[in-house]
Design an enzyme around this catalytic site. Structure first.
Site, PDB file in Angstrom:
ATOM      1  N   LYS A   1      -3.360   8.311   2.598  1.00  0.00           N
ATOM      2  CA  LYS A   1      -4.699   8.119   3.448  1.00  0.00           C
ATOM      3  C   LYS A   1      -4.710   8.738   4.734  1.00  0.00           C
ATOM      4  O   LYS A   1      -5.353   9.331   5.371  1.00  0.00           O
ATOM      5  CB  LYS A   1      -5.000   6.634   3.285  1.00  0.00           C
ATOM      6  CG  LYS A   1      -5.426   6.055   1.971  1.00  0.00           C
ATOM      7  CD  LYS A   1      -6.780   6.704   1.487  1.00  0.00           C
ATOM      8  CE  LYS A   1      -7.310   6.202   0.423  1.00  0.00           C
ATOM      9  NZ  LYS A   1      -8.498   6.804  -0.272  1.00  0.00           N
TER      10      LYS A   1
ATOM     11  N   TYR B   1       0.914  -1.205   0.030  1.00  0.00           N
ATOM     12  CA  TYR B   1       0.016   0.096  -0.086  1.00  0.00           C
ATOM     13  C   TYR B   1       0.746   1.166  -0.043  1.00  0.00           C
ATOM     14  O   TYR B   1       0.550   2.160  -0.665  1.00  0.00           O
ATOM     15  CB  TYR B   1      -1.046   0.019   1.058  1.00  0.00           C
ATOM     16  CG  TYR B   1      -2.168   0.806   0.957  1.00  0.00           C
ATOM     17  CD1 TYR B   1      -3.007   0.655  -0.143  1.00  0.00           C
ATOM     18  CD2 TYR B   1      -2.607   1.823   1.798  1.00  0.00           C
ATOM     19  CE1 TYR B   1      -4.253   1.549  -0.312  1.00  0.00           C
ATOM     20  CE2 TYR B   1      -3.476   2.647   1.854  1.00  0.00           C
ATOM     21  CZ  TYR B   1      -4.481   2.425   0.482  1.00  0.00           C
ATOM     22  OH  TYR B   1      -5.540   3.329   0.498  1.00  0.00           O
TER      23      TYR B   1
HETATM   24  P1  NAD Z   1     -12.375   2.998  -8.519  1.00  0.00           P
HETATM   25  O1  NAD Z   1     -11.328   2.800  -9.373  1.00  0.00           O
HETATM   26  O2  NAD Z   1     -13.719   2.535  -9.059  1.00  0.00           O
HETATM   27  O3  NAD Z   1     -12.195   4.612  -7.997  1.00  0.00           O
HETATM   28  C1  NAD Z   1     -11.160   5.389  -7.958  1.00  0.00           C
HETATM   29  C2  NAD Z   1     -11.724   6.673  -8.754  1.00  0.00           C
HETATM   30  O4  NAD Z   1     -10.502   7.682  -8.567  1.00  0.00           O
HETATM   31  C3  NAD Z   1     -12.041   6.198 -10.289  1.00  0.00           C
HETATM   32  O5  NAD Z   1     -13.397   6.878 -10.562  1.00  0.00           O
HETATM   33  C4  NAD Z   1     -11.007   7.176 -10.882  1.00  0.00           C
HETATM   34  O6  NAD Z   1     -11.410   7.788 -12.143  1.00  0.00           O
HETATM   35  C5  NAD Z   1     -10.635   8.188  -9.975  1.00  0.00           C
HETATM   36  N1  NAD Z   1      -9.429   9.225 -10.091  1.00  0.00           N
HETATM   37  C6  NAD Z   1      -8.053   8.588 -10.180  1.00  0.00           C
HETATM   38  N2  NAD Z   1      -7.355   9.909 -10.356  1.00  0.00           N
HETATM   39  C7  NAD Z   1      -8.246  10.893 -10.140  1.00  0.00           C
HETATM   40  C8  NAD Z   1      -8.264  12.360 -10.732  1.00  0.00           C
HETATM   41  N3  NAD Z   1      -6.706  12.764 -10.985  1.00  0.00           N
HETATM   42  N4  NAD Z   1      -9.138  13.010 -10.783  1.00  0.00           N
HETATM   43  C9  NAD Z   1     -10.379  12.412 -10.549  1.00  0.00           C
HETATM   44  N5  NAD Z   1     -10.718  11.354 -10.261  1.00  0.00           N
HETATM   45  C10 NAD Z   1      -9.569  10.672 -10.218  1.00  0.00           C
HETATM   46  O7  NAD Z   1     -12.134   2.188  -6.957  1.00  0.00           O
HETATM   47  P2  NAD Z   1     -12.872   2.226  -5.673  1.00  0.00           P
HETATM   48  O8  NAD Z   1     -12.529   1.116  -4.942  1.00  0.00           O
HETATM   49  O9  NAD Z   1     -14.413   2.494  -5.833  1.00  0.00           O
HETATM   50  O10 NAD Z   1     -12.017   3.583  -5.036  1.00  0.00           O
HETATM   51  C11 NAD Z   1     -12.907   4.445  -4.297  1.00  0.00           C
HETATM   52  C12 NAD Z   1     -12.126   5.061  -3.074  1.00  0.00           C
HETATM   53  O11 NAD Z   1     -12.430   4.042  -2.172  1.00  0.00           O
HETATM   54  C13 NAD Z   1     -10.742   5.270  -3.291  1.00  0.00           C
HETATM   55  O12 NAD Z   1     -10.385   6.756  -2.285  1.00  0.00           O
HETATM   56  C14 NAD Z   1     -10.086   4.355  -2.653  1.00  0.00           C
HETATM   57  O13 NAD Z   1      -8.874   4.544  -1.907  1.00  0.00           O
HETATM   58  C15 NAD Z   1     -10.984   3.985  -1.610  1.00  0.00           C
HETATM   59  N6  NAD Z   1     -10.925   2.651  -1.177  1.00  0.00           N
HETATM   60  C16 NAD Z   1     -11.073   1.304  -1.745  1.00  0.00           C
HETATM   61  C17 NAD Z   1     -11.017   0.222  -1.126  1.00  0.00           C
HETATM   62  C18 NAD Z   1     -10.892  -0.929  -2.118  1.00  0.00           C
HETATM   63  O14 NAD Z   1     -10.488  -2.099  -1.602  1.00  0.00           O
HETATM   64  N7  NAD Z   1     -11.611  -0.849  -3.263  1.00  0.00           N
HETATM   65  C19 NAD Z   1     -10.861   0.147   0.361  1.00  0.00           C
HETATM   66  C20 NAD Z   1     -11.029   1.268   1.011  1.00  0.00           C
HETATM   67  C21 NAD Z   1     -10.864   2.438   0.459  1.00  0.00           C
HETATM   68  C1  IMJ Z   2      -3.883  -0.790  -3.291  1.00  0.00           C
HETATM   69  C2  IMJ Z   2      -2.576  -1.096  -3.203  1.00  0.00           C
HETATM   70  C3  IMJ Z   2      -1.862  -1.936  -2.370  1.00  0.00           C
HETATM   71  C4  IMJ Z   2      -2.622  -2.744  -1.428  1.00  0.00           C
HETATM   72  C5  IMJ Z   2      -4.005  -2.583  -1.448  1.00  0.00           C
HETATM   73  C6  IMJ Z   2      -4.605  -1.511  -2.234  1.00  0.00           C
HETATM   74  N1  IMJ Z   2      -4.960  -3.128  -0.539  1.00  0.00           N
HETATM   75  C7  IMJ Z   2      -6.136  -2.723  -0.951  1.00  0.00           C
HETATM   76  C8  IMJ Z   2      -6.070  -1.699  -1.865  1.00  0.00           C
HETATM   77  C9  IMJ Z   2      -4.667  -4.144   0.412  1.00  0.00           C
HETATM   78  C10 IMJ Z   2      -7.440  -2.968  -0.096  1.00  0.00           C
HETATM   79  C11 IMJ Z   2      -7.242  -0.812  -2.507  1.00  0.00           C
HETATM   80  N2  IMJ Z   2      -7.227   0.631  -1.988  1.00  0.00           N
HETATM   81  C12 IMJ Z   2      -7.569   0.667  -0.747  1.00  0.00           C
HETATM   82  C13 IMJ Z   2      -6.801   1.660  -2.665  1.00  0.00           C
HETATM   83  O1  IMJ Z   2      -6.856   2.969  -1.938  1.00  0.00           O
HETATM   84  C14 IMJ Z   2      -6.300   1.619  -3.785  1.00  0.00           C
HETATM   85  C15 IMJ Z   2      -5.599   2.842  -4.538  1.00  0.00           C
HETATM   86  C16 IMJ Z   2      -4.786   2.717  -5.721  1.00  0.00           C
HETATM   87  C17 IMJ Z   2      -5.060   1.612  -6.708  1.00  0.00           C
HETATM   88  C18 IMJ Z   2      -4.236   1.789  -7.995  1.00  0.00           C
HETATM   89  C19 IMJ Z   2      -4.356   0.870  -8.740  1.00  0.00           C
HETATM   90  C20 IMJ Z   2      -3.912   1.319 -10.494  1.00  0.00           C
HETATM   91  C21 IMJ Z   2      -2.875   2.271 -10.226  1.00  0.00           C
HETATM   92  N3  IMJ Z   2      -3.192   3.232  -9.371  1.00  0.00           N
HETATM   93  C22 IMJ Z   2      -3.711   3.128  -8.249  1.00  0.00           C
HETATM   94  N4  IMJ Z   2      -3.783   3.944  -7.306  1.00  0.00           N
HETATM   95  C23 IMJ Z   2      -4.404   3.969  -5.980  1.00  0.00           C
HETATM   96  O2  IMJ Z   2      -2.172   2.385 -11.500  1.00  0.00           O
END
Ligand code: NAD
Ligand code: IMJ
Length: 256
Positions: free
Chosen positions: A163, A156
């Site tokens: 975050k 991460y």
């Molecule tokens: P997702 O890929 O569907 O959403 C991420 C969004 O970020 C996308 O819509 C992308 O277009 C947008 N984004 C990236 N760069 C950007 C920029 N420069 N300007 C505007 N938008 C931009 O994935 P998600 O899992 O729905 O992620 C949403 C949020 O949830 C994120 O903050 C992520 O860190 C958080 N989150 C995700 C998880 C997980 O496991 N998926 C867990 C905890 C928190």
């Molecule tokens: C993302 C990376 C490493 C470990 C991770 C994650 N774990 C989880 C996530 C354990 C749950 C997903 N997460 C919480 C995120 O916030 C992801 C952010 C993200 C993901 C990508 C993938 C593609 C890319 N850039 C990204 N930047 C942020 O090119």
């Protein structure tokens, strides 16, 4: 009678139908909120426009959150169309792929800057632009975080640091916005299979650990997260601001 009839909200972070932001948008709409959507760039337009239109949205605009002029254009349009705003969903994050593997120590200066700009500073910029439209109407913001803000999670890396900055920003913003009657909170979500989790080394193992060890013995869904977002963006949470609420099957409370 919906919880949010007559209220207006803007959603940042829909990429596709799996996005956490899309689940949040659907539940807000179901409760009567009128919605605007932004998308990160041209490439996402063809995916986001049909989703937004399916929930009757008339404001669908590009917004790369690293561009001040695109942020400004979104709130100018909302001011013209709606004259105010009640809710903002910040559900976005980005770090360069090469930063999400190996040692955190190898984070580049540019990689650190980009992750912090997109994933943390963007909330501050959106709060500044949106809050004048929310005054006097009990507006609320919600953003998405992850446990990697607090504890070291393999790969991460710089996203964890971003975050941590996001969660601290929510606290400082809550102190600025509170006197104006505006609330802001974070949801710390458990791992969910979305675009942001695709291709992440070890993601399947992390899902398996949550299923095996969390109090609820299951992973969370986008809908679990969306229900808490509904609470945080409605009058049900009228006394809650500056908080991090976990939607993670209770995983964060476990010790040995
Ligand atoms: P997702 O890929 O569907 O959403 C991420 C969004 O970020 C996308 O819509 C992308 O277009 C947008 N984004 C990236 N760069 C950007 C920029 N420069 N300007 C505007 N938008 C931009 O994935 P998600 O899992 O729905 O992620 C949403 C949020 O949830 C994120 O903050 C992520 O860190 C958080 N989150 C995700 C998880 C997980 O496991 N998926 C867990 C905890 C928190
Ligand atoms: C993302 C990376 C490493 C470990 C991770 C994650 N774990 C989880 C996530 C354990 C749950 C997903 N997460 C919480 C995120 O916030 C992801 C952010 C993200 C993901 C990508 C993938 C593609 C890319 N850039 C990204 N930047 C942020 O090119």
């Amino acid at each position: 009678m919906g919880l949010l009839n007559g209220r207006k909200g803007v959603i940042f972070g829909v990429a596709n139908e799996k996005s956490i932001a899309w689940a949040i948008a659907q539940i807000l709409r179901k409760e009567g909120m009128e919605l605007a959507f932004t998308y990160a760039g041209e490439a996402l337009e063809s995916r986001v426009v049909p989703l937004a239109e399916s929930v009757g949205s008339k404001i669908i605009m590009p917004c790369d959150v690293t561009k001040d002029e695109e942020i400004e254009a979104v709130f100018k349009r909302i001011r013209e169309e709606w004259g105010g705003l009640d809710a903002l969903v910040h559900s976005l994050a980005f770090a360069k792929k090469e930063e999400l593997k190996g040692e955190f120590m190898n984070t580049s200066r540019e990689g650190f800057r980009i992750a912090m700009d997109v994933s943390a500073f963007s909330l501050v910029a959106l709060a500044k632009a949106a809050s004048p439209l929310m005054e006097g109407r009990n507006g609320a913001f919600v953003t998405l975080s992850y446990y990697g803000a607090e504890k070291v999670i393999a790969n991460y890396n710089v996203m964890g640091v971003a975050k941590a900055a996001l969660e601290a920003s929510v606290k400082y913003l809550s102190a600025d916005l509170g006197p104006k009657g505006i609330r802001i909170n974070t949801i710390s979500a458990g791992p969910v299979r979305t675009l942001a989790a695709m291709g992440i080394t070890g993601f399947k193992q992390i899902l398996d650990v949550v299923e095996a060890k969390s109090p609820l013995r299951r992973n969370v869904t986008q809908e679990d997260v969306a229900k808490t977002a509904l609470y945080l963006l409605s009058e049900l949470s009228s006394g809650v601001t500056g908080e991090t609420i976990y939607v993670d099957s209770g995983f964060n409370i476990m010790g040995l």
